[in-house]
Scaffold this motif. Structure first.
Motif, PDB file in Angstrom:
ATOM      1  N   LEU A  22       0.836  -1.201   0.000  1.00 44.54           N
ATOM      2  CA  LEU A  22       0.000   0.000   0.000  1.00 44.54           C
ATOM      3  C   LEU A  22       0.877   1.260   0.000  1.00 44.54           C
ATOM      4  CD1 LEU A  22      -2.785   1.321   0.086  1.00 44.54           C
ATOM      5  CD2 LEU A  22      -2.680   1.132   2.596  1.00 44.54           C
ATOM      6  N   LEU A  23       1.960   1.237   0.759  1.00 45.63           N
ATOM      7  CA  LEU A  23       2.882   2.367   0.772  1.00 45.63           C
ATOM      8  C   LEU A  23       3.491   2.583  -0.613  1.00 45.63           C
ATOM      9  CD1 LEU A  23       4.358   4.558   2.436  1.00 45.63           C
ATOM     10  CD2 LEU A  23       6.056   2.804   3.029  1.00 45.63           C
ATOM     11  N   ALA A  24       3.883   1.507  -1.264  1.00 42.26           N
ATOM     12  CA  ALA A  24       4.462   1.609  -2.609  1.00 42.26           C
ATOM     13  C   ALA A  24       3.437   2.149  -3.603  1.00 42.26           C
ATOM     14  CB  ALA A  24       4.990   0.249  -3.060  1.00 42.26           C
ATOM     15  N   ASP A  25       2.208   1.662  -3.537  1.00 40.50           N
ATOM     16  CA  ASP A  25       1.154   2.186  -4.417  1.00 40.50           C
ATOM     17  C   ASP A  25       0.919   3.668  -4.134  1.00 40.50           C
ATOM     18  OD1 ASP A  25       0.785  -0.276  -5.632  1.00 40.50           O
ATOM     19  OD2 ASP A  25      -1.233  -0.613  -4.815  1.00 40.50           O
ATOM     20  N   SER A  26       0.872   4.032  -2.868  1.00 46.33           N
ATOM     21  CA  SER A  26       0.610   5.420  -2.490  1.00 46.33           C
ATOM     22  C   SER A  26       1.741   6.336  -2.942  1.00 46.33           C
ATOM     23  CB  SER A  26       0.411   5.532  -0.973  1.00 46.33           C
ATOM     24  OG  SER A  26      -0.690   4.752  -0.565  1.00 46.33           O
ATOM     25  N   LEU A  31       3.858  10.327  -6.793  1.00 44.23           N
ATOM     26  CA  LEU A  31       4.799  10.790  -7.823  1.00 44.23           C
ATOM     27  C   LEU A  31       4.086  11.081  -9.138  1.00 44.23           C
ATOM     28  CD1 LEU A  31       7.901   8.456  -7.318  1.00 44.23           C
ATOM     29  CD2 LEU A  31       7.783  10.916  -6.907  1.00 44.23           C
ATOM     30  N   THR A  32       3.182  10.206  -9.511  1.00 39.35           N
ATOM     31  CA  THR A  32       2.431  10.389 -10.760  1.00 39.35           C
ATOM     32  C   THR A  32       1.589  11.655 -10.688  1.00 39.35           C
ATOM     33  OG1 THR A  32       2.380   7.997 -11.123  1.00 39.35           O
ATOM     34  CG2 THR A  32       0.750   9.324 -12.314  1.00 39.35           C
ATOM     35  N   THR A  33       0.904  11.852  -9.566  1.00 40.05           N
ATOM     36  CA  THR A  33       0.039  13.015  -9.409  1.00 40.05           C
ATOM     37  C   THR A  33       0.855  14.302  -9.421  1.00 40.05           C
ATOM     38  OG1 THR A  33      -1.472  11.650  -8.095  1.00 40.05           O
ATOM     39  CG2 THR A  33      -1.789  14.020  -7.989  1.00 40.05           C
ATOM     40  N   HIS A  34       1.995  14.284  -8.755  1.00 36.08           N
ATOM     41  CA  HIS A  34       2.848  15.478  -8.738  1.00 36.08           C
ATOM     42  C   HIS A  34       3.390  15.752 -10.146  1.00 36.08           C
ATOM     43  CE1 HIS A  34       5.182  17.901  -5.532  1.00 36.08           C
ATOM     44  NE2 HIS A  34       4.925  18.648  -6.579  1.00 36.08           N
ATOM     45  N   ASN A  35       3.790  14.718 -10.851  1.00 33.20           N
ATOM     46  CA  ASN A  35       4.244  14.828 -12.234  1.00 33.20           C
ATOM     47  C   ASN A  35       3.150  15.491 -13.083  1.00 33.20           C
ATOM     48  OD1 ASN A  35       4.479  14.167 -15.041  1.00 33.20           O
ATOM     49  ND2 ASN A  35       5.705  12.374 -14.583  1.00 33.20           N
ATOM     50  N   PHE A  36       1.927  15.008 -12.946  1.00 30.21           N
ATOM     51  CA  PHE A  36       0.830  15.555 -13.744  1.00 30.21           C
ATOM     52  C   PHE A  36       0.531  17.004 -13.344  1.00 30.21           C
ATOM     53  CE2 PHE A  36      -1.204  11.138 -14.729  1.00 30.21           C
ATOM     54  CZ  PHE A  36      -0.116  10.814 -15.522  1.00 30.21           C
ATOM     55  N   HIS A  37       0.667  17.331 -12.082  1.00 31.46           N
ATOM     56  CA  HIS A  37       0.502  18.712 -11.616  1.00 31.46           C
ATOM     57  C   HIS A  37       1.476  19.636 -12.354  1.00 31.46           C
ATOM     58  CE1 HIS A  37       0.382  22.139  -8.818  1.00 31.46           C
ATOM     59  NE2 HIS A  37       1.700  22.016  -8.722  1.00 31.46           N
ATOM     60  N   TRP A  38       2.715  19.193 -12.472  1.00 28.82           N
ATOM     61  CA  TRP A  38       3.727  19.997 -13.137  1.00 28.82           C
ATOM     62  C   TRP A  38       3.484  20.117 -14.642  1.00 28.82           C
ATOM     63  CZ3 TRP A  38       7.928  16.606 -10.528  1.00 28.82           C
ATOM     64  CH2 TRP A  38       8.195  17.085  -9.238  1.00 28.82           C
ATOM     65  N   ASN A  39       2.957  19.063 -15.246  1.00 33.11           N
ATOM     66  CA  ASN A  39       2.987  18.958 -16.705  1.00 33.11           C
ATOM     67  C   ASN A  39       1.631  19.051 -17.403  1.00 33.11           C
ATOM     68  OD1 ASN A  39       5.873  18.550 -17.218  1.00 33.11           O
ATOM     69  ND2 ASN A  39       5.591  16.771 -15.902  1.00 33.11           N
ATOM     70  N   VAL A  40       0.558  19.259 -16.672  1.00 33.45           N
ATOM     71  CA  VAL A  40      -0.756  19.347 -17.311  1.00 33.45           C
ATOM     72  C   VAL A  40      -0.823  20.594 -18.188  1.00 33.45           C
ATOM     73  CG1 VAL A  40      -1.917  20.574 -15.390  1.00 33.45           C
ATOM     74  CG2 VAL A  40      -3.249  19.089 -16.936  1.00 33.45           C
ATOM     75  N   ASP A  54      -3.913  19.375  -4.637  1.00 36.01           N
ATOM     76  CA  ASP A  54      -4.660  18.903  -3.464  1.00 36.01           C
ATOM     77  C   ASP A  54      -4.474  17.399  -3.288  1.00 36.01           C
ATOM     78  OD1 ASP A  54      -5.566  21.484  -3.029  1.00 36.01           O
ATOM     79  OD2 ASP A  54      -7.549  21.108  -3.929  1.00 36.01           O
ATOM     80  N   GLN A  55      -4.524  16.671  -4.399  1.00 40.62           N
ATOM     81  CA  GLN A  55      -4.409  15.212  -4.328  1.00 40.62           C
ATOM     82  C   GLN A  55      -3.003  14.769  -3.941  1.00 40.62           C
ATOM     83  OE1 GLN A  55      -5.911  13.739  -8.066  1.00 40.62           O
ATOM     84  NE2 GLN A  55      -7.997  14.411  -7.615  1.00 40.62           N
ATOM     85  N   TYR A  56      -1.979  15.359  -4.533  1.00 37.97           N
ATOM     86  CA  TYR A  56      -0.632  14.909  -4.165  1.00 37.97           C
ATOM     87  C   TYR A  56      -0.287  15.306  -2.736  1.00 37.97           C
ATOM     88  CZ  TYR A  56       1.965  19.327  -5.190  1.00 37.97           C
ATOM     89  OH  TYR A  56       2.466  20.603  -5.201  1.00 37.97           O
ATOM     90  N   THR A  57      -0.839  16.415  -2.256  1.00 30.91           N
ATOM     91  CA  THR A  57      -0.604  16.806  -0.866  1.00 30.91           C
ATOM     92  C   THR A  57      -1.227  15.797   0.093  1.00 30.91           C
ATOM     93  OG1 THR A  57      -0.478  19.144  -1.477  1.00 30.91           O
ATOM     94  CG2 THR A  57      -0.947  18.646   0.839  1.00 30.91           C
ATOM     95  N   GLU A  58      -2.444  15.364  -0.208  1.00 29.84           N
ATOM     96  CA  GLU A  58      -3.105  14.362   0.632  1.00 29.84           C
ATOM     97  C   GLU A  58      -2.323  13.061   0.612  1.00 29.84           C
ATOM     98  OE1 GLU A  58      -5.226  11.279   2.297  1.00 29.84           O
ATOM     99  OE2 GLU A  58      -4.723  11.269   0.156  1.00 29.84           O
ATOM    100  N   LEU A  59      -1.877  12.635  -0.564  1.00 30.34           N
ATOM    101  CA  LEU A  59      -1.098  11.399  -0.672  1.00 30.34           C
ATOM    102  C   LEU A  59       0.212  11.513   0.106  1.00 30.34           C
ATOM    103  CD1 LEU A  59      -1.760  10.663  -4.421  1.00 30.34           C
ATOM    104  CD2 LEU A  59      -2.262   9.078  -2.543  1.00 30.34           C
TER     105      LEU A  59
END
Length: 157
Positions: A22-26, A31-40, A54-59
């Motif tokens: 679960l930690l690895a998935d999270s 990382l994916t969410t932060h990547n998308f935040h930067w590159n959307v 908001d989502q990467y901060t919660e994760l």
């Protein structure tokens, strides 16, 4: 010092292993969410950029909770890229970021995957009477399922 919290050594090890997944998935989802935040890019840039933050901060905040539960069970939490790559159920993102709506779909699938990973542990934690881990899993499930729903809602026409 030996651990005597009312959960057998075997159960503690199995639960810690599951929490490591679960930690690895999270972490991978973070990382994916932060990547998308930067590159959307595109017409929904501002709303998606803000939502992804908001989502990467919660994760990010959830990672410590999961890792510390593993430590409370007497095991080391995985913490390297290689460990996370081995344990995660999620694919890595392409080097070239996808279009905005594919980002949304990727994150929805990621949250659904993390929810399934968390849900897989319930029988084991129930058998071990590990209410603390059950509570953590319930909280994570609520976040992942709600986030997946909100992301799926963006994909409807």
């Amino acid at each position: 010092m030996s651990i005597n919290i009312g959960i057998s050594d075997s159960h503690r090890e199995q639960i810690a292993t599951g929490l490591g997944r679960l930690l690895a998935d999270s972490y991978t989802l973070y990382l994916t969410t932060h990547n998308f935040h930067w590159n959307v890019t595109g017409p929904m840039f501002n709303s998606l950029h803000t939502m992804f933050m908001d989502q990467y901060t919660e994760l990010w905040n959830s990672l410590d909770t999961i890792a510390e539960r593993i430590r409370s069970l007497g095991h080391y939490a995985p913490g390297s890229y290689s460990q996370f790559a081995e344990l995660t159920s999620l694919p890595d993102v392409p080097v070239v970021p996808p279009k905005a709506m594919e980002m949304v779909a990727t994150l929805a699938r990621g949250h659904e995957t993390a929810a399934r990973t968390a849900r897989e542990l319930f029988d084991l934690v129930g058998e071990a009477n590990d209410e603390a881990t059950a509570d953590l899993l319930t909280q994570r499930l609520a976040v992942h399922e709600q986030t997946a729903w909100m992301l799926r809602a963006l994909l409807e026409e």
